[in-house]
Design an enzyme around this catalytic site. Sequence first.
Site, PDB file in Angstrom:
ATOM      1  N   PHE A   1       0.842  -1.128  -0.283  1.00  0.00           N
ATOM      2  CA  PHE A   1      -0.074  -0.036   0.237  1.00  0.00           C
ATOM      3  C   PHE A   1       0.897   1.464  -0.241  1.00  0.00           C
ATOM      4  CE2 PHE A   1      -2.374  -2.990   2.533  1.00  0.00           C
ATOM      5  CZ  PHE A   1      -3.596  -3.455   1.608  1.00  0.00           C
TER       6      PHE A   1
ATOM      7  N   ARG B   1      -8.591  -0.552 -20.197  1.00  0.00           N
ATOM      8  CA  ARG B   1      -8.685  -1.931 -20.424  1.00  0.00           C
ATOM      9  C   ARG B   1      -8.747  -2.936 -19.883  1.00  0.00           C
ATOM     10  NH1 ARG B   1      -6.758  -5.194 -25.390  1.00  0.00           N
ATOM     11  NH2 ARG B   1      -7.762  -7.102 -25.238  1.00  0.00           N
TER      12      ARG B   1
ATOM     13  N   GLU C   1      -5.668   2.340  -7.302  1.00  0.00           N
ATOM     14  CA  GLU C   1      -4.898   3.369  -6.099  1.00  0.00           C
ATOM     15  C   GLU C   1      -6.916   3.641  -6.337  1.00  0.00           C
ATOM     16  OE1 GLU C   1      -1.857   5.273  -5.376  1.00  0.00           O
ATOM     17  OE2 GLU C   1      -1.600   4.265  -7.196  1.00  0.00           O
TER      18      GLU C   1
ATOM     19  N   LYS D   1      -5.182   1.667 -18.161  1.00  0.00           N
ATOM     20  CA  LYS D   1      -4.512   2.798 -17.203  1.00  0.00           C
ATOM     21  C   LYS D   1      -4.332   2.356 -15.908  1.00  0.00           C
ATOM     22  CE  LYS D   1      -8.168   5.948 -19.041  1.00  0.00           C
ATOM     23  NZ  LYS D   1      -9.195   7.158 -18.504  1.00  0.00           N
ATOM     24  N   GLY D   2      -4.857   1.835 -14.905  1.00  0.00           N
ATOM     25  CA  GLY D   2      -4.045   1.598 -13.485  1.00  0.00           C
ATOM     26  C   GLY D   2      -5.388   1.611 -12.765  1.00  0.00           C
TER      27      GLY D   2
ATOM     28  N   THR E   1      -9.194 -10.108 -10.964  1.00  0.00           N
ATOM     29  CA  THR E   1      -8.128 -10.138 -10.196  1.00  0.00           C
ATOM     30  C   THR E   1      -8.462  -8.121 -10.104  1.00  0.00           C
ATOM     31  OG1 THR E   1      -6.248  -9.781 -11.950  1.00  0.00           O
ATOM     32  CG2 THR E   1      -6.375 -11.272 -10.506  1.00  0.00           C
TER      33      THR E   1
ATOM     34  N   GLN F   1      -8.687  -5.710  -6.809  1.00  0.00           N
ATOM     35  CA  GLN F   1      -7.662  -4.641  -6.435  1.00  0.00           C
ATOM     36  C   GLN F   1      -9.530  -3.417  -5.914  1.00  0.00           C
ATOM     37  OE1 GLN F   1      -4.985  -4.669  -6.241  1.00  0.00           O
ATOM     38  NE2 GLN F   1      -4.281  -3.601  -7.843  1.00  0.00           N
TER      39      GLN F   1
ATOM     40  N   LEU G   1      -7.631  -5.930 -17.947  1.00  0.00           N
ATOM     41  CA  LEU G   1      -6.704  -7.177 -18.146  1.00  0.00           C
ATOM     42  C   LEU G   1      -7.279  -8.557 -17.876  1.00  0.00           C
ATOM     43  CD1 LEU G   1      -3.127  -5.317 -18.042  1.00  0.00           C
ATOM     44  CD2 LEU G   1      -4.800  -5.696 -19.646  1.00  0.00           C
ATOM     45  N   ASN G   2      -7.809  -8.588 -16.232  1.00  0.00           N
ATOM     46  CA  ASN G   2      -8.259  -9.866 -15.692  1.00  0.00           C
ATOM     47  C   ASN G   2      -9.639  -9.468 -14.831  1.00  0.00           C
ATOM     48  OD1 ASN G   2      -9.015 -11.336 -13.839  1.00  0.00           O
ATOM     49  ND2 ASN G   2      -6.558 -12.379 -13.994  1.00  0.00           N
TER      50      ASN G   2
END
Lengths: 327, 745
Positions: free
Chosen positions: B271, B635, B712, B708-709, B641, B645, B637-638
């Site tokens: 974290f 996009r 967080e 992107k991500g 998971t 997140q 990805l999984n």
Amino acid sequence: MHPFDYVRAANLSDAIRDGAKKSTRFIAGGTNLVDLMKTTVERPSHIVDLNALPLAQIEEVEGGIRIGALARMADVAAHAAIKKRFPAISEALLLSASPQLRNAASIGGNLMQRTRCPYFRELTWTPCNKRDPGSGCSAREGDNHMQAVLGTSDACIAVHQSDLAVAVAALDGVLTLQGPKGERRVIATDFHLLPGRTPHLEHDLREGELITSVFLPDAPHAVRSSYLKVRDRTSYEFALSSAAVGLDLSNGTIRSIRIALGGVGTKPWRARTAESLLTGKRLTADRARAAAEAELKDARGYGQNDYKIELAKRTLVRALTDLGGVA
Amino acid sequence: MSIPKMGEGRDRVDGRAKVIGTARYAAENNARELVHAVVIHSTIPAGTIRAIDTAAAMKVPGVLTILSHLNAPKLNPPPPPPPQQPAQPNSTQQQAAQGGGGQQQQAAQPQQQRQPPGNYPEPRATPFRDATIHYLGQQIAVVVADTLEHATHAAELVKVTYDEKPARVDMNALRAEAKPKGGQTPPFAKGDADAAFAAAPVKIDQIYRTPYEHHHPMEAHSIVAVWEGSDRITLHDSTQNIFSTRDTIANAFGIPRNNVHVSSPFVGGAFGSKGSTWPHVLIGALAAREVKRPVKLWLTRKQLFFTNGHRPETEQRVALGATRDGRLTAIIHEGVSQGNAISEYNERFTRPTRMLYDVANMRGTNHVVELNVSTPTYMRAPGESPGVFALDSALDELAAELKMDPLQLRLVNYAEKDPTSGKPWSSKSLRECYQRAADRFGWSKRKLEPRSMRDGRLLIGQGMATATYPAHRSPASAKARVNDDGTVVISCGSHEMGMGTATVMAQVAADALGVPVERVRFEYGDSTLPQAPISAGSMTAASVGSAVFEAASALRKKVVELNGGRDLKSADEYSTILHANYLPNVEVRVDSKPNPEAEQYASHAFGCHFAEVSVDPDLGLVRLRRMVSAFAAGRVLNEKTARSQYLGGIIQGIGMALLEQTHFDRRFGSFTNINFGEYLVPVNADVRNLDVIMVEEDDKVVSAIGAKGVGEIGIVGVAPAIANAVHHATGKRIRSLPITLEKLL
């Protein structure tokens, strides 16, 4: 952790013999003692392990139930006769700690648990009269949001955090103690001591004595009893405030009543003032509130824990009105 | 050959190893001849060490040494920072560095630097440098012994005496000394915020506070240091920043960085708290070199409250000016957070304000008050998380003032382009997030008035807030190799700290190569592998994912060339072609860099939360009943998971909203509730019905794989959504986290 030696007592007389040595601690579940040894608050030279002793039974005896001091919290909470005849005991246990801890921790050890006041338990470099008599109390003007508002003294405001002890105090539990000078019985409400000037003395347990059992007397107010625990986290948090209440109602009138408050006292707080105000009266929300006001009349906050005075009153009102079925 | 693998919800490849216990974490590397180190902490917040009496401690059996500033060889401090580059406020590298919180200057830099400075979270106080005490809990000595028990006991017997100095501990009292810090985020300004605010027909002007919070990953920070001679080391570390650990060790000990091998195959959560090379890493390595034995140093839960970072306390003013129909005309967002004199960290809570809503006049500053309190660091969504609490609470106050639906208020001020830079978004699907989450939640059935919804004696409240987090990408390198049996190995020294990197990267490679994902293995967690950036700032998917995609694509191209330029029709052809060419394997390596075109865009992930709470009006108890969240983060990805997140972030947000705070006693300069009995994080019973909607995007500006991500953004906006719901339930506005029952009595 300081070095210590360890013996596993084979029977009660060995335990009492070994326990009489200076700087000895008995161990059962170890869920409190070992933590305190890790922070060096407890530094016993000798550990006497009680787990081999035959003190884990839960027995239905004349006039009540006797719980062996080594019975595990989880087993007592799940016991059918306890749930039926002393629901507040079962509820208090189930609202305590976590399943893992309840599987390990014993009833005797639960009653012996020491406060979690941070200055006592963690910040071992700060003054604490309980840990280091005469050094002062860091909690009075410090982080005291968890600490007591009832039964405090200039020397100590550390809260007693056992849920079980609150329910036992409410329901007139009696402890059996065994020591070098034989067996004796102590009423639960007399077992824990107010801090006064000697906060390091926490209970009426003499040198070498140990708790062997807890007797719960049957009573109508025990059958109709409950435990309300108030805390921010839904589970696994110590009580900010709690109430164990038992009621014997006859057509809405209180024949007998038992109340103890938790999370607010330096010891499990039997609320005799509130009990006497309510006995013989019809239970209403207003009367419950008046009784709570009277019980908390001498409560004193220390800044961060001021909220507990009002919270304790509301907790008691909620516990009584829910149990009594009045709005 | 077109089986979709990217995006597919797949179980994590390391799941079984973790469940059955064969996954080996740093502290489980019990090297031969291993000895144990236990750290001693200061018990005062400011002053100097007068003496360290080790006589009793040295008599404990098995004690090998006790090191401190009195006898330890000096470690090299970090070299002075290079001259400042001209500011490029929206460059990808710049943003990545900001995401890392300012201590992270390494990840985004090219690899060919001479002797890199590493990543010292306390650059002005290398461990054991001198007798100065900067904060309580500072690591001032270390005991090394044959067993953990001996080392622990000896550490208890060491007596330290001090010359105390008055400590700086009160942020409010020292507010006048607050200063700008951490060079990379300048204060921002657009238009004339003060004049616009003064002239606004409707105003909100409030102070919001967030407390100290600690990361507490499940795995405590730990290392095992094994030296060969005095200039070659293998370090088993629990880190989210392998290459910076390598560089810090190399710099501190003055050895070539190729002599430093860092291994970190499994990390039990971080974290942000494992992104810097904290003092215990250097102390453990130093101890091992001194005793010439492998050393294990494993911090305790209690120690983690003092020496591995925390989210600092913040105090934020948000002033909003608006027209009567809800158009924002001005935002002023300013305030302070805790820092200290030996570190650069600044909790940049105004960062989201400059881009979240379309406002003509804005300004933001966040200054640091340097205290004698341990070093803060980036913690999941640093800046955004406390900042959006303040901003979106203020927006809710404005909506209440205007008697306007809070969602409508956000739509009225929807930013169609980046309001500060004027750049277009590389992608933004926030409107769709609002729509889908509101629909699923049933937001339209909400009554506007506070205290208007009930369930029995409980008050019911519904609140919402926006979520955002910048989309970063940093350079990353990867190798891809296909063997003649058709199996594929992808290598990159990235990190698996629970977010699913190992699983997702295998999917990315399988997709690019056109092979079943079961044939792909992703190698990671080791400094001998191609270099990856820090796993922070939500940039692993975009950075490492792009490198893996490019490496796999290049590998495929190479095999296609071997095949005379004919594309592959099945996965089995890799094997056939390699055999035909008498090749045991084919390997490529790529150095992947951010897309230069990204400079022309503003790139962020977006989302929103809709929360429903119940409040017991007598006891003040708040319970989160349900929450619907929607995110658009490029996009996916999984699916599995990614959802985990998001859920993890949301749950941490629930903790931030309702439970988490580290109490601080100014008299002693110490945190007080330093264990898990009293530092409250959500338990299962606190986490009810969470619903996550993933809005599909494909952002090729941010990354080659369109991602992107997701690491967080989940936490951002949870606290204001819940606080806004509490207001809706009770009519009480709680501007100070967490929302504990005493604030509602």
